[in-house]
Write an enzyme that holds these catalytic residues in place. Sequence first.
Site, PDB file in Angstrom:
ATOM      1  N   LYS A 204       0.862  -1.180   0.000  1.00  0.00           N
ATOM      2  CA  LYS A 204       0.000   0.000   0.000  1.00  0.00           C
ATOM      3  C   LYS A 204       0.897   1.229   0.000  1.00  0.00           C
ATOM      4  O   LYS A 204       1.696   1.429   0.916  1.00  0.00           O
ATOM      5  CB  LYS A 204      -0.914   0.006   1.220  1.00  0.00           C
ATOM      6  CG  LYS A 204      -1.742   1.285   1.302  1.00  0.00           C
ATOM      7  CD  LYS A 204      -2.831   1.188   2.332  1.00  0.00           C
ATOM      8  CE  LYS A 204      -3.598   2.498   2.402  1.00  0.00           C
ATOM      9  NZ  LYS A 204      -4.686   2.429   3.371  1.00  0.00           N
ATOM     10  N   GLU A 246       7.533  -6.716   1.384  1.00  0.00           N
ATOM     11  CA  GLU A 246       6.292  -6.620   2.161  1.00  0.00           C
ATOM     12  C   GLU A 246       5.367  -7.806   1.861  1.00  0.00           C
ATOM     13  O   GLU A 246       4.763  -8.387   2.760  1.00  0.00           O
ATOM     14  CB  GLU A 246       5.556  -5.316   1.828  1.00  0.00           C
ATOM     15  CG  GLU A 246       6.114  -4.066   2.495  1.00  0.00           C
ATOM     16  CD  GLU A 246       5.695  -3.959   3.966  1.00  0.00           C
ATOM     17  OE1 GLU A 246       5.037  -4.887   4.475  1.00  0.00           O
ATOM     18  OE2 GLU A 246       6.042  -2.941   4.597  1.00  0.00           O
ATOM     19  N   LYS A 261      -2.095  -1.477  -3.885  1.00  0.00           N
ATOM     20  CA  LYS A 261      -2.961  -0.295  -3.844  1.00  0.00           C
ATOM     21  C   LYS A 261      -2.118   0.954  -3.912  1.00  0.00           C
ATOM     22  O   LYS A 261      -1.168   1.044  -3.127  1.00  0.00           O
ATOM     23  CB  LYS A 261      -3.745  -0.329  -2.527  1.00  0.00           C
ATOM     24  CG  LYS A 261      -4.599   0.892  -2.277  1.00  0.00           C
ATOM     25  CD  LYS A 261      -5.260   0.763  -0.932  1.00  0.00           C
ATOM     26  CE  LYS A 261      -6.054   2.013  -0.628  1.00  0.00           C
ATOM     27  NZ  LYS A 261      -6.609   1.972   0.706  1.00  0.00           N
TER      28      LYS A 261
HETATM   29  C1  PBG Z   1      -6.944   3.774   5.127  1.00  0.00           C
HETATM   30  C2  PBG Z   1      -7.545   3.557   3.811  1.00  0.00           C
HETATM   31  C3  PBG Z   1      -7.402   4.433   2.725  1.00  0.00           C
HETATM   32  C4  PBG Z   1      -8.108   3.894   1.669  1.00  0.00           C
HETATM   33  C5  PBG Z   1      -8.698   2.700   2.103  1.00  0.00           C
HETATM   34  N1  PBG Z   1      -8.329   2.499   3.443  1.00  0.00           N
HETATM   35  C6  PBG Z   1      -6.758   5.736   2.555  1.00  0.00           C
HETATM   36  C7  PBG Z   1      -5.689   6.213   3.387  1.00  0.00           C
HETATM   37  O1  PBG Z   1      -4.649   5.580   3.495  1.00  0.00           O
HETATM   38  O2  PBG Z   1      -5.881   7.286   3.954  1.00  0.00           O
HETATM   39  C8  PBG Z   1      -8.180   4.560   0.338  1.00  0.00           C
HETATM   40  C9  PBG Z   1      -9.097   4.034  -0.651  1.00  0.00           C
HETATM   41  C10 PBG Z   1      -9.383   4.946  -1.773  1.00  0.00           C
HETATM   42  O3  PBG Z   1      -8.725   5.992  -1.994  1.00  0.00           O
HETATM   43  O4  PBG Z   1     -10.313   4.603  -2.516  1.00  0.00           O
HETATM   44  N2  PBG Z   1      -6.942   2.737   6.018  1.00  0.00           N
END
Ligand code: PBG
Length: 336
Positions: A204, A246, A261
């Site tokens: 992520k 990771e 992501k």
């Molecule tokens: C945080 C989380 C995020 C998203 C899903 N879970 C964003 C962040 O790291 O602030 C983003 C998903 C999206 O942008 O559609 N736990």
Amino acid sequence: MADSHPLALAQRPRRLRRTASLRAMTEETVLRPADFIAPLFVVEGKAAPDPIASMPGVFRLNLSDLVKECRALAKLGVPAVALFPKLDAKLKDDEGTQALNEDTLVLRAVRAVKKALPELTVITDVALDPYTSHGHDGVLTPARDDVENDRTVALLGRMAVLQARAGVDLVAPSDMMDGRVGAIRRALDAAGFSGTGILAYSAKYNSAYYGPFRDAVGSAQAAGTRLLSKATYQMNPANRREALHEAALDDAEGADILMVKPAGPYLDIIRELRSATTKPIAAYQVSGEYAQIHAAAKLGWLDLARCRHESLIAIKRAGADLILTYFAKDMAAALR
Ligand code: PBG
């Protein structure tokens, strides 16, 4: 003049692109409704669906509208939803206390959806950001200058158990703390939930494409800034080898599915992980990827349906078995 003479080519790849049927026969990647997981935002109360300005067509839903939306998705063949709660600012605090409330919004949402649609796969996020007043994914160090890893991991384990008890099929740690997949696995097993799976956000990235999502769940406003930095836990977008590291850790710690992501700007990472593991790979086409296609379409600069399809086929072609996308419902309908 040589230009009227045919080239003596043995290979003419265009032969297989000549007709629609030949193109269909040689198509390598096909999207189907079962490839998609729909992220859905949940709110308290009876309010009408609340539109999210930067995400056209996406709404924050109360529990009964949520169940209706899940039913519509299931009917279209979308097999799974990922639920994200938007809490009232009053309920947020430094420690994210509401994340451990057995009756917190998202757990009631899980119970309602599972009761109405037992076959639908329900996924919940394991991270503290919807619950903390500072908007971070964990609790802060005493100096308040960073997220404290190990104390956060302990809370995430407890959170995952509550979600499993509410009936989720997969818990999805999205926080990027070290060691959280193993800790969650142990916590689930110890509580008797060895059948609850882990969809790990393994790679992520610290991405600017999360902006619309942070508006949707209020984590940016909570922090009082749109520039909330998660750079000490989310990955540097410049790094590829680190994603393999990771993913290897999450794989070894017991993740069932590994996720990348965002998706579109990270196709190389999806491909790398696809070759590095035999487990399923998921990719999250995030809020900003959705927003940019909609924005350009609204200006008349891109064709919405074609770009939507192309963005998703590219993610699948790169190696994703599953795709979280805000286009899930529209795509499933279009594929019918
Ligand atoms: C945080 C989380 C995020 C998203 C899903 N879970 C964003 C962040 O790291 O602030 C983003 C998903 C999206 O942008 O559609 N736990």
